[in-house]
Design a protein around this motif. Structure first.
Motif, PDB file in Angstrom:
ATOM      1  N   UNK A  49      -9.159  60.035  44.207  1.00 53.31           N
ATOM      2  CA  UNK A  49      -9.941  61.240  45.018  1.00 53.31           C
ATOM      3  C   UNK A  49      -9.717  62.420  44.423  1.00 53.31           C
ATOM      4  N   UNK A  50     -10.827  63.015  44.268  1.00 55.75           N
ATOM      5  CA  UNK A  50     -10.991  64.195  43.163  1.00 55.75           C
ATOM      6  C   UNK A  50     -12.174  65.153  44.011  1.00 55.75           C
ATOM      7  N   UNK A  51     -12.498  65.069  45.109  1.00 54.44           N
ATOM      8  CA  UNK A  51     -13.501  65.896  45.517  1.00 54.44           C
ATOM      9  C   UNK A  51     -13.142  66.763  46.599  1.00 54.44           C
ATOM     10  N   UNK A  52     -14.103  67.789  47.143  1.00 56.63           N
ATOM     11  CA  UNK A  52     -13.889  68.519  47.997  1.00 56.63           C
ATOM     12  C   UNK A  52     -13.931  67.745  49.251  1.00 56.63           C
ATOM     13  N   UNK A  53     -14.630  66.642  49.731  1.00 52.03           N
ATOM     14  CA  UNK A  53     -14.298  65.889  50.783  1.00 52.03           C
ATOM     15  C   UNK A  53     -13.795  64.400  50.324  1.00 52.03           C
ATOM     16  N   UNK A  54     -12.666  64.064  51.086  1.00 53.97           N
ATOM     17  CA  UNK A  54     -12.332  62.783  50.825  1.00 53.97           C
ATOM     18  C   UNK A  54     -12.093  61.975  51.914  1.00 53.97           C
ATOM     19  N   UNK A  55     -12.714  61.883  52.968  1.00 52.46           N
ATOM     20  CA  UNK A  55     -12.528  61.406  54.282  1.00 52.46           C
ATOM     21  C   UNK A  55     -12.279  59.815  53.883  1.00 52.46           C
ATOM     22  N   UNK A  56     -12.986  59.118  53.177  1.00 49.11           N
ATOM     23  CA  UNK A  56     -12.733  57.492  53.107  1.00 49.11           C
ATOM     24  C   UNK A  56     -11.482  57.336  52.559  1.00 49.11           C
ATOM     25  N   UNK A  57     -10.773  57.956  51.524  1.00 47.28           N
ATOM     26  CA  UNK A  57      -9.641  57.724  50.902  1.00 47.28           C
ATOM     27  C   UNK A  57      -8.762  58.219  51.809  1.00 47.28           C
ATOM     28  N   UNK A  58      -9.013  59.302  52.670  1.00 48.59           N
ATOM     29  CA  UNK A  58      -7.861  59.466  53.614  1.00 48.59           C
ATOM     30  C   UNK A  58      -7.661  58.595  54.741  1.00 48.59           C
ATOM     31  N   UNK A  59      -8.784  57.748  55.150  1.00 45.09           N
ATOM     32  CA  UNK A  59      -8.936  56.544  56.109  1.00 45.09           C
ATOM     33  C   UNK A  59      -7.968  55.567  55.407  1.00 45.09           C
ATOM     34  N   UNK A  60      -8.100  55.196  54.333  1.00 50.42           N
ATOM     35  CA  UNK A  60      -7.531  54.127  53.713  1.00 50.42           C
ATOM     36  C   UNK A  60      -6.053  54.532  53.345  1.00 50.42           C
ATOM     37  N   UNK A  61      -5.702  55.759  53.327  1.00 53.18           N
ATOM     38  CA  UNK A  61      -4.269  56.317  53.091  1.00 53.18           C
ATOM     39  C   UNK A  61      -4.043  56.355  51.595  1.00 53.18           C
ATOM     40  N   UNK A  62      -4.913  56.506  50.721  1.00 51.95           N
ATOM     41  CA  UNK A  62      -5.185  56.656  49.158  1.00 51.95           C
ATOM     42  C   UNK A  62      -4.497  58.085  49.034  1.00 51.95           C
ATOM     43  N   UNK A  63      -3.484  58.202  48.336  1.00 52.96           N
ATOM     44  CA  UNK A  63      -2.694  59.354  48.049  1.00 52.96           C
ATOM     45  C   UNK A  63      -3.855  60.120  47.057  1.00 52.96           C
ATOM     46  N   UNK A  64      -3.858  61.598  47.465  1.00 57.59           N
ATOM     47  CA  UNK A  64      -4.579  62.593  46.673  1.00 57.59           C
ATOM     48  C   UNK A  64      -4.026  62.810  45.272  1.00 57.59           C
ATOM     49  N   UNK A  65      -2.859  62.763  45.127  1.00 61.03           N
ATOM     50  CA  UNK A  65      -2.035  62.834  43.933  1.00 61.03           C
ATOM     51  C   UNK A  65      -2.594  61.826  42.808  1.00 61.03           C
ATOM     52  N   UNK A  66      -2.828  62.381  41.567  1.00 62.44           N
ATOM     53  CA  UNK A  66      -3.613  61.448  40.745  1.00 62.44           C
ATOM     54  C   UNK A  66      -2.573  60.338  40.542  1.00 62.44           C
ATOM     55  N   UNK A  68     -16.342  44.763  51.282  1.00 61.55           N
ATOM     56  CA  UNK A  68     -15.995  45.685  50.206  1.00 61.55           C
ATOM     57  C   UNK A  68     -14.469  45.296  49.837  1.00 61.55           C
ATOM     58  N   UNK A  69     -14.043  44.978  48.728  1.00 56.86           N
ATOM     59  CA  UNK A  69     -12.630  44.938  48.284  1.00 56.86           C
ATOM     60  C   UNK A  69     -12.417  46.213  47.623  1.00 56.86           C
ATOM     61  N   UNK A  70     -11.188  46.948  48.315  1.00 56.81           N
ATOM     62  CA  UNK A  70     -10.588  48.129  47.594  1.00 56.81           C
ATOM     63  C   UNK A  70      -9.211  47.783  47.669  1.00 56.81           C
ATOM     64  N   UNK A  71      -8.692  48.906  46.548  1.00 58.33           N
ATOM     65  CA  UNK A  71      -7.281  48.670  46.056  1.00 58.33           C
ATOM     66  C   UNK A  71      -6.694  49.619  47.216  1.00 58.33           C
ATOM     67  N   UNK A  72      -5.806  49.483  48.161  1.00 59.47           N
ATOM     68  CA  UNK A  72      -4.916  50.362  49.055  1.00 59.47           C
ATOM     69  C   UNK A  72      -3.501  50.142  49.020  1.00 59.47           C
ATOM     70  N   UNK A  73      -2.924  50.858  49.321  1.00 58.60           N
ATOM     71  CA  UNK A  73      -1.491  50.913  49.594  1.00 58.60           C
ATOM     72  C   UNK A  73      -0.797  49.909  50.508  1.00 58.60           C
ATOM     73  N   UNK A  74       0.241  49.223  50.149  1.00 61.46           N
ATOM     74  CA  UNK A  74       0.801  47.897  50.705  1.00 61.46           C
ATOM     75  C   UNK A  74       0.934  48.295  52.222  1.00 61.46           C
ATOM     76  N   UNK A  75       1.584  49.371  52.688  1.00 61.01           N
ATOM     77  CA  UNK A  75       1.722  49.672  54.136  1.00 61.01           C
ATOM     78  C   UNK A  75       0.307  49.613  54.936  1.00 61.01           C
ATOM     79  N   UNK A  76      -0.852  50.191  54.317  1.00 59.98           N
ATOM     80  CA  UNK A  76      -2.104  50.104  54.801  1.00 59.98           C
ATOM     81  C   UNK A  76      -2.428  48.914  55.079  1.00 59.98           C
ATOM     82  N   UNK A  77      -2.417  48.098  53.993  1.00 60.35           N
ATOM     83  CA  UNK A  77      -3.023  46.617  53.915  1.00 60.35           C
ATOM     84  C   UNK A  77      -2.154  45.718  55.164  1.00 60.35           C
ATOM     85  N   UNK A  78      -1.040  46.042  55.247  1.00 65.70           N
ATOM     86  CA  UNK A  78      -0.271  45.253  56.128  1.00 65.70           C
ATOM     87  C   UNK A  78      -0.641  45.633  57.501  1.00 65.70           C
TER      88      UNK A  78
END
Length: 316
Positions: free
Chosen positions: A90-107, A288-298
């Protein structure tokens, strides 16, 4: 060897990603990927790049940017029966989707998620041949998302849409809509309807508190005709998740939604212009198959997150 294609918006994140690209490529190659990149050059270019990645049988596609870039990539992937896994930085102004997936904003942490996380299957929405991963909507208020000043969006993100919306409510009016959802029908004067897949919509994390990303159902929100004071009140209680009790708010779950009107009504897909009514929305369950954090997957798959000792250790 595994292959990865990084599709990035060179203007996203204040153009900082380009400076980190060499280090990013090194991380992917150290993880066993033969990696190439594509810098987008204009509207829909990320869609074409994603299609090329599918045609070349890449194992992984990485979208770098905001919700707009991710949406374009997803629309490219959706054309194929066999699709690469999707990673998102996530590198945009709006990152709603990655926020929902709990993907970190840190590169670096986002890359960790792609290289070491789990692959989750999540729902995808389709509408008249287009696809969306977060939200679709219609009504005069949704049209303000195209008018929100870019500087305001850069400072406060998607909340800018709603500030602009409050400003324009006095000159807005409701629209008579027919909304068919599964086997039921709603018809009446509507200020706004939203069809969501996640619980993170426009910066409101409690707008659809029971949203589940892999159950095959949309969250359908319908707001009847409201005045300025009522709209402002709805926004305030929506921040607390109390808006579903409001008499002018209707909330349903549905696999398919059909919306029609005698008037021209613009549609919004993931924050961008999506065409006009009539529209037929379908939920593509676990598409859709998306790479997500382990905790979110569980959590998504209802797995027990508590650590259990091996039997031999439990007996000691």
């Amino acid at each position: 060897m595994k292959t990865a294609r990084i599709i990035y918006n060179p203007t996203a994140g204040k153009e900082t990603f380009k400076d980190q690209l060499s280090n990013v490529l090194t991380r992917f190659e150290n993880a066993g990927y033969i990696t190439s990149t594509h810098a987008t050059s204009g509207p829909d270019d990320a869609t074409y790049a994603a299609r090329f990645a599918c045609e070349q049988n890449f194992d992984l596609v990485v979208a770098v940017g905001g919700d707009g870039t991710v949406n374009e990539v997803i629309n490219g992937l959706a054309d194929f029966n066999e699709r690469p896994d999707l990673g998102i930085i996530p590198m945009g102004t709006v990152n709603d989707f990655t926020h929902a997936l709990t993907i970190p904003n840190n590169l670096e942490e986002a890359i960790d998620t792609i290289l070491s996380g789990e692959t989750a299957k999540v729902d995808l929405g389709s509408m008249n041949g287009k696809h969306f991963m977060n939200i679709a909507g219609g009504g005069k208020i949704t049209e303000v998302s195209y008018e929100a000043p870019s500087k305001l969006k850069a400072m406060i993100g998607s909340l800018a849409y709603y500030i602009k919306g409050i400003e324009l409510v006095p000159q807005m009016r409701s629209i008579n809509l027919r909304i068919e959802y599964d086997d039921d029908v709603f018809q009446g004067e509507v200020m706004l309807f939203l069809i969501g897949l996640t619980n993170s919509i426009g910066g409101f994390e409690k707008l659809v508190p029971d949203a589940k990303l892999n159950d095959g159902y949309f969250s359908l929100l319908i707001i009847e005709d409201v005045n300025l004071a009522e709209f402002a009140h709805l926004l305030s209680i929506a921040m607390k998740g109390e808006h579903l009790k409001h008499p002018k708010v209707h909330y349903f779950k549905a696999r398919e939604v059909k919306v029609s009107s005698f008037e021209e009504v613009q549609l919004n897909l993931d924050g961008e212009f999506g065409g006009v009514l009539p529209a037929h929305f379908k939920n593509k369950k676990e598409f859709l198959k998306v790479r997500v954090p382990l905790a979110f997957y569980q959590e998504l798959n209802g797995e027990d997150m508590e650590y259990s000792l091996p039997d031999t250790e439990q007996e000691m």
